[in-house]
Design a protein around this motif. Structure first.
Motif, PDB file in Angstrom:
ATOM      1  N   LYS A 278      -7.795   1.276  -0.711  1.00  0.00           N
ATOM      2  CA  LYS A 278      -7.060   2.522  -0.528  1.00  0.00           C
ATOM      3  C   LYS A 278      -5.639   2.300  -1.034  1.00  0.00           C
ATOM      4  N   HIS A 279      -5.164   3.222  -1.836  1.00  0.00           N
ATOM      5  CA  HIS A 279      -3.798   3.144  -2.356  1.00  0.00           C
ATOM      6  C   HIS A 279      -3.039   4.385  -1.911  1.00  0.00           C
ATOM      7  N   ASP A 280      -1.899   4.182  -1.231  1.00  0.00           N
ATOM      8  CA  ASP A 280      -1.048   5.300  -0.828  1.00  0.00           C
ATOM      9  C   ASP A 280       0.410   4.873  -0.946  1.00  0.00           C
ATOM     10  N   GLU A 281       1.319   5.681  -0.363  1.00  0.00           N
ATOM     11  CA  GLU A 281       2.743   5.396  -0.522  1.00  0.00           C
ATOM     12  C   GLU A 281       3.172   4.068   0.103  1.00  0.00           C
ATOM     13  N   SER A 282       2.380   3.537   1.034  1.00  0.00           N
ATOM     14  CA  SER A 282       2.735   2.256   1.652  1.00  0.00           C
ATOM     15  C   SER A 282       2.187   1.063   0.888  1.00  0.00           C
TER      16      SER A 282
END
Length: 184
Positions: free
Chosen positions: A13-17
């Motif tokens: 999973k890739h997100d802003e964090s």
């Protein structure tokens, strides 16, 4: 996983964090399991030091910027900036704060018998805290001292610097980390 003969991809999973990779419940080798990460394009690594979820900021020796010739990072059990003989040298960290406020400043360091009593200045913005080393017993034994309190008024980027005071005579310390703890 390198040992997975079927080469099944792991859930990611890739997100802003950042990027999170979910590991399987059972690893091929409990002691040493290797993950192969294949990246399309240029790999960009963000090494920004950020405030933790509980509001704490931890500035580790390995992440410090060293200014001058004498201080150097000592890896392994010491995990500190040591060999700091020249009081003209300094160390610093730049970090991001998302939740400003008041923070207790703690310094974890080593100071061998006979080397205590050196004074240093911790600068953060316009605030300066003068501290004095106390003996920890040996260069590989750390102690943690609360050295003061600072107010960070705004979210954003800050730089914390530790600079020895030359007088009455700098004897050195082994800096392991600085911890900014939010005051509740």
């Amino acid at each position: 996983m390198l040992a997975d003969k079927s080469k099944q991809p792991l859930a990611a999973k890739h997100d802003e964090s950042g990027l999170s990779i979910r590991l399987p419940d059972e690893l091929p080798d409990e002691a040493v399991s290797i993950i192969v990460v294949e990246i399309d394009g240029e790999c960009v690594v963000d090494t920004t030091i950020r405030q933790q979820a509980d509001g704490t900021v931890v500035l580790r020796a390995v992440e410090a910027d060293i200014h001058g010739a004498s201080p150097r990072y000592e890896s392994g059990a010491k995990d500190q900036i040591g060999y700091w003989q020249d009081p003209a040298d300094s160390i610093s960290w730049t970090f991001e704060v998302t939740r400003p406020g008041r923070f207790d400043v703690e310094l974890r360091y080593s100071c061998a018998a006979g080397a205590g009593g050196s004074r240093f200045v911790v600068s953060l913005g316009q605030k300066e805290i003068v501290g004095q080393t106390k003996e920890s017993g040996a260069w590989d034994v750390h102690r943690t001292d609360k050295i003061g309190r600072v107010e960070l008024d705004d979210a954003g980027s800050y730089t914390l610097t530790i600079q020895p005071k030359a007088e009455p005579g700098w004897k050195s310390m082994g800096t392991n980390k600085v911890i900014l703890k939010p005051v509740k």
